[in-house]
Design a protein around this motif. Sequence first.
Motif, PDB file in Angstrom:
ATOM      1  N   ARG A   1     -17.279   5.959 -10.728  1.00 33.97           N
ATOM      2  CA  ARG A   1     -18.181   5.611  -9.628  1.00 33.97           C
ATOM      3  C   ARG A   1     -19.609   5.963 -10.044  1.00 33.97           C
ATOM      4  O   ARG A   1     -19.984   7.123 -10.026  1.00 33.97           O
ATOM      5  CB  ARG A   1     -17.814   6.416  -8.383  1.00 33.97           C
ATOM      6  CG  ARG A   1     -16.424   6.150  -7.882  1.00 33.97           C
ATOM      7  CD  ARG A   1     -16.409   5.087  -6.797  1.00 33.97           C
ATOM      8  NE  ARG A   1     -15.067   4.833  -6.342  1.00 33.97           N
ATOM      9  CZ  ARG A   1     -14.242   3.952  -6.898  1.00 33.97           C
ATOM     10  NH1 ARG A   1     -14.621   3.266  -7.950  1.00 33.97           N
ATOM     11  NH2 ARG A   1     -13.027   3.759  -6.412  1.00 33.97           N
TER      12      ARG A   1
ATOM     13  N   SER B   1      -0.144   8.736  -0.891  1.00 39.96           N
ATOM     14  CA  SER B   1       1.046   9.556  -1.127  1.00 39.96           C
ATOM     15  C   SER B   1       1.909   8.971  -2.235  1.00 39.96           C
ATOM     16  O   SER B   1       2.542   9.711  -2.998  1.00 39.96           O
ATOM     17  CB  SER B   1       1.843   9.694   0.158  1.00 39.96           C
ATOM     18  OG  SER B   1       2.340   8.444   0.566  1.00 39.96           O
ATOM     19  N   ILE B   2       1.920   7.615  -2.339  1.00 42.08           N
ATOM     20  CA  ILE B   2       2.730   6.992  -3.390  1.00 42.08           C
ATOM     21  C   ILE B   2       2.117   7.269  -4.757  1.00 42.08           C
ATOM     22  O   ILE B   2       2.812   7.556  -5.729  1.00 42.08           O
ATOM     23  CB  ILE B   2       2.824   5.464  -3.140  1.00 42.08           C
ATOM     24  CG1 ILE B   2       3.576   5.189  -1.844  1.00 42.08           C
ATOM     25  CG2 ILE B   2       3.493   4.763  -4.308  1.00 42.08           C
ATOM     26  CD1 ILE B   2       5.019   5.591  -1.876  1.00 42.08           C
TER      27      ILE B   2
ATOM     28  N   GLU C   1       0.302   9.894  -5.509  1.00 45.51           N
ATOM     29  CA  GLU C   1       0.542  11.299  -5.819  1.00 45.51           C
ATOM     30  C   GLU C   1       1.970  11.505  -6.276  1.00 45.51           C
ATOM     31  O   GLU C   1       2.234  12.263  -7.211  1.00 45.51           O
ATOM     32  CB  GLU C   1       0.257  12.145  -4.584  1.00 45.51           C
ATOM     33  CG  GLU C   1      -1.224  12.262  -4.287  1.00 45.51           C
ATOM     34  CD  GLU C   1      -1.510  13.337  -3.269  1.00 45.51           C
ATOM     35  OE1 GLU C   1      -0.672  13.493  -2.354  1.00 45.51           O
ATOM     36  OE2 GLU C   1      -2.542  13.993  -3.385  1.00 45.51           O
ATOM     37  N   ALA C   2       2.907  10.797  -5.601  1.00 44.53           N
ATOM     38  CA  ALA C   2       4.309  10.956  -5.979  1.00 44.53           C
ATOM     39  C   ALA C   2       4.506  10.552  -7.425  1.00 44.53           C
ATOM     40  O   ALA C   2       5.173  11.250  -8.189  1.00 44.53           O
ATOM     41  CB  ALA C   2       5.189  10.105  -5.065  1.00 44.53           C
ATOM     42  N   ALA C   3       3.902   9.415  -7.813  1.00 38.84           N
ATOM     43  CA  ALA C   3       4.091   8.924  -9.173  1.00 38.84           C
ATOM     44  C   ALA C   3       3.422   9.875 -10.172  1.00 38.84           C
ATOM     45  O   ALA C   3       4.025  10.257 -11.178  1.00 38.84           O
ATOM     46  CB  ALA C   3       3.512   7.521  -9.311  1.00 38.84           C
ATOM     47  N   LEU C   4       2.181  10.288  -9.878  1.00 42.29           N
ATOM     48  CA  LEU C   4       1.485  11.187 -10.795  1.00 42.29           C
ATOM     49  C   LEU C   4       2.202  12.523 -10.854  1.00 42.29           C
ATOM     50  O   LEU C   4       2.322  13.132 -11.917  1.00 42.29           O
ATOM     51  CB  LEU C   4       0.037  11.391 -10.342  1.00 42.29           C
ATOM     52  CG  LEU C   4      -0.879  10.177 -10.466  1.00 42.29           C
ATOM     53  CD1 LEU C   4      -2.252  10.518  -9.924  1.00 42.29           C
ATOM     54  CD2 LEU C   4      -0.983   9.736 -11.915  1.00 42.29           C
ATOM     55  N   GLY C   5       2.697  12.984  -9.708  1.00 45.28           N
ATOM     56  CA  GLY C   5       3.336  14.291  -9.639  1.00 45.28           C
ATOM     57  C   GLY C   5       4.593  14.367 -10.483  1.00 45.28           C
ATOM     58  O   GLY C   5       5.012  15.430 -10.913  1.00 45.28           O
TER      59      GLY C   5
ATOM     60  N   ALA D   1       4.054  10.340 -14.205  1.00 50.40           N
ATOM     61  CA  ALA D   1       3.729   8.982 -14.631  1.00 50.40           C
ATOM     62  C   ALA D   1       2.286   8.967 -15.114  1.00 50.40           C
ATOM     63  O   ALA D   1       1.437   9.670 -14.559  1.00 50.40           O
ATOM     64  CB  ALA D   1       3.911   8.003 -13.480  1.00 50.40           C
ATOM     65  N   SER D   2       2.013   8.178 -16.156  1.00 49.07           N
ATOM     66  CA  SER D   2       0.627   8.027 -16.565  1.00 49.07           C
ATOM     67  C   SER D   2      -0.071   7.146 -15.538  1.00 49.07           C
ATOM     68  O   SER D   2       0.575   6.537 -14.690  1.00 49.07           O
ATOM     69  CB  SER D   2       0.542   7.401 -17.951  1.00 49.07           C
ATOM     70  OG  SER D   2       0.989   6.070 -17.886  1.00 49.07           O
TER      71      SER D   2
ATOM     72  N   GLN E   1       1.206   3.650 -15.672  1.00 48.14           N
ATOM     73  CA  GLN E   1       2.554   3.546 -15.104  1.00 48.14           C
ATOM     74  C   GLN E   1       2.499   3.618 -13.590  1.00 48.14           C
ATOM     75  O   GLN E   1       3.185   2.867 -12.886  1.00 48.14           O
ATOM     76  CB  GLN E   1       3.444   4.666 -15.644  1.00 48.14           C
ATOM     77  CG  GLN E   1       3.899   4.422 -17.069  1.00 48.14           C
ATOM     78  CD  GLN E   1       4.631   5.602 -17.654  1.00 48.14           C
ATOM     79  OE1 GLN E   1       4.338   6.755 -17.329  1.00 48.14           O
ATOM     80  NE2 GLN E   1       5.583   5.332 -18.530  1.00 48.14           N
ATOM     81  N   MET E   2       1.679   4.519 -13.079  1.00 42.01           N
ATOM     82  CA  MET E   2       1.524   4.620 -11.627  1.00 42.01           C
ATOM     83  C   MET E   2       1.082   3.278 -11.059  1.00 42.01           C
ATOM     84  O   MET E   2       1.638   2.794 -10.067  1.00 42.01           O
ATOM     85  CB  MET E   2       0.497   5.695 -11.293  1.00 42.01           C
ATOM     86  CG  MET E   2       0.056   5.697  -9.841  1.00 42.01           C
ATOM     87  SD  MET E   2      -1.381   6.732  -9.587  1.00 42.01           S
ATOM     88  CE  MET E   2      -2.702   5.565  -9.766  1.00 42.01           C
TER      89      MET E   2
ATOM     90  N   HIS F   1       4.076   1.231  -9.269  1.00 40.53           N
ATOM     91  CA  HIS F   1       4.078   1.559  -7.844  1.00 40.53           C
ATOM     92  C   HIS F   1       2.957   0.902  -7.056  1.00 40.53           C
ATOM     93  O   HIS F   1       3.193   0.366  -5.989  1.00 40.53           O
ATOM     94  CB  HIS F   1       4.013   3.078  -7.666  1.00 40.53           C
ATOM     95  CG  HIS F   1       5.146   3.780  -8.326  1.00 40.53           C
ATOM     96  ND1 HIS F   1       6.410   3.742  -7.824  1.00 40.53           N
ATOM     97  CD2 HIS F   1       5.205   4.475  -9.472  1.00 40.53           C
ATOM     98  CE1 HIS F   1       7.219   4.408  -8.627  1.00 40.53           C
ATOM     99  NE2 HIS F   1       6.508   4.856  -9.635  1.00 40.53           N
TER     100      HIS F   1
ATOM    101  N   LEU G   1       3.090  -2.757  -4.471  1.00 41.84           N
ATOM    102  CA  LEU G   1       2.761  -2.607  -3.057  1.00 41.84           C
ATOM    103  C   LEU G   1       1.516  -3.412  -2.692  1.00 41.84           C
ATOM    104  O   LEU G   1       1.354  -3.841  -1.557  1.00 41.84           O
ATOM    105  CB  LEU G   1       2.550  -1.127  -2.712  1.00 41.84           C
ATOM    106  CG  LEU G   1       3.817  -0.276  -2.756  1.00 41.84           C
ATOM    107  CD1 LEU G   1       3.493   1.182  -2.510  1.00 41.84           C
ATOM    108  CD2 LEU G   1       4.813  -0.751  -1.723  1.00 41.84           C
TER     109      LEU G   1
END
Lengths: 429, 292
Positions: A242, A312-313, A315-319, A322-323, A326-327, A331, A335
């Motif tokens: 940014r 949240s999705i 965060e779930a993938a990163l958590g 997932a790179s 990939q996230m 995911h 969506l």
Amino acid sequence: MATPPKSTIERVRATLARRNRAERRFKNLGRAAVLLGLVFLVLMFVNIISTGYPAFWQTYVKLPVYFDPQVVDPQGNRDRETLGSADYGALVKASVRSLFPEVEGRRDRRDVAKLASRGTVFQLRRMVLADPSLVGVRTEIWVPVDDDYDMLHKGNVDRTLPEADRRLSDRKIGWFDRLIAEGRIESRFNATFFQAGDSREPELAGIWGAAMGSFFMLVVTLSLSFPLGVATAVYLEEFAPRNRVTSLIEVNINNLAAVPSIVFGLLGLAVFINLFGLPRSAPLVGGLVLTLMTLPTIIIAGRAALTSVPPSIREAALGIGASKLQMIVHHVLPLAMPGMLTGTIIGMARALGETAPLLMIGMVAFVVDIPQSVTDAATALPVQIFLWLDSPERAFVERASAAIMVLLAFLIAMNALAIVLRRRFERRW
Amino acid sequence: MAHQPGVAVMEAGALEFRAAEVEDTDERRESRETVGTPFADDPRMTCRDVNVYYGDNHAIKNVSLDIGREQVLAMIGPSGCGKSTFLRALNRMNDTIDGCRMTGEIRLDGQDIYAKDMDVVPLRALVGMVFQKPNPFPKSIFDNIAYGVRIHGLAESKSEIEGIVEHSLKRAGLWEEVNDRLDQPGTGLSGGQQQRLCIARTIAVSPEVILMDEPCSALDPIATAKVEDLINELGQDYTIAIVTHSMQQAARVSQRTAYFHLGDLLEVGPTDQIFTNPIHPLTEDYITGRFG
């Protein structure tokens, strides 16, 4: 003496009637607005359909044709070249005149020959070339009548008008009425309209050329703007830092979405045709110009779709380790896809209906041949409508309305597709 | 201005508190030094002088803390005290937030996780995370758990993945409830089941540390009890750091407790000691319900 203080409920009651009235008023205003919109929509459809529907029908006349060997094949050797260059106009004239043997005088004899469409000449030639054994045969064939008689048969010529104000004189109407009485006139489904390219004769003109032009153009537009748009949206939304540069890009993309489409046409003329030397009037250039035009729409819709994916999705993938890519691929994109597809199809629908940018790159051309590739000269459906509406013949106006119906059908089909795709890809979380 | 706390009884936890032996003075109340036992003998994670900033906001101030091996560390504190921020620093989830900076050092088994050559992908496989709101992927229950296994290439064959999925679901106590509908979407489960699914998803990649950010705050009491049982059980084999708003929960699941206050780590100690005999006056105020 002071009035006793009112209780809360009394105060509320006092304003209640006014509040309810305001609500009712607002609701009724909304209903009226919706109703007005619907009325205009219905009016538009009724007008277009009632004008355009007759174009799907064409008046045919049954002609007795004699493939005179003297005219078609004087040498009698069935040489294709001779057969191809023979004077079929003479056959048509002879055929029509045989129906009206009493007609005398040069002018009348010329006029009566114009009863059959000019395309009859080519029709006869095609028949002979396809089957040379026809030479010397006497047969009856159905051919389209000239557009003026077609209009007469469809009731678009007011017989009560003074003769001088009509396109058809009393005499011509008399000929036609006699053909009807002899059972030689029939109304048939106008297949030509869906199979032919443009023509100077309304009864020979069709939308297939324009439809193919539009199709090639949309193929180019879709195959460029969707991947580019999605990639840009993903990069700007997910990867780009940014800073000033990205916010400048952002502002510019938003502005591009509001740029009048004819400006893109100018750009296409200057860059694709003059600089890159791409062919004029080609769906390739049209597609490139429309790509530029739809890209901002797709990028904006794509970014909105990406933003609406719940964090949240991500965060779930990163958590789970997932790179970032990939996230996004596993995911976020699935969506966001419904929103992106909706944006793309809306952009494509807009591109399908666009005329102005095509003016600049030479797609407002009289193109008879059906384009076979993206580099052939072509025109597009909306441009074809524009061209036909510009013509003086009543029959072209009718065909323009029919073409509008086809265009609207495509647009409705595309929007329906958008809804189906959105439903299919939509997942709840 | 001696403070004389009597015997305070917590509403639900029914833990009794002894009066603090130490004197409550202004000086002690103003102190932001960490008191208690922030360091452990055999730590899995060590944090030294950790500072986290959100732009100009200094969210975590000089926190030094060890997370012991195979035990549960609870982090408590009033809202906005930075406990979640600190938790997210432990697997670098803060990296995803724009304008978030971190100084100091966090080591996992002696390895600096903020080192230049450290990749967050293996780190997050080693340090798993369970979030406040259950966030299963909009995929089947099976795929939810198999996802991490697949992306890290932890299984050779389909049957191996199936084995891991079954094992993880069993560890999360969810196997009995879902084994007949593994192909159903994970989002169709109840909130508590979803959260246990998320825990199963985390342990499927066999992490060494599990971070939990208020894992029960969106759950009803029965689901909460199940998740707490699960945490207690997982604490046998895993190193767990849990952020919670509920002191009863901290008391029920953790061996050590850390109290955060406005970005400072004020006190760390064995859980029973923190709840019975806190050293810092602010800790005492918080656990006796005087604020927070």
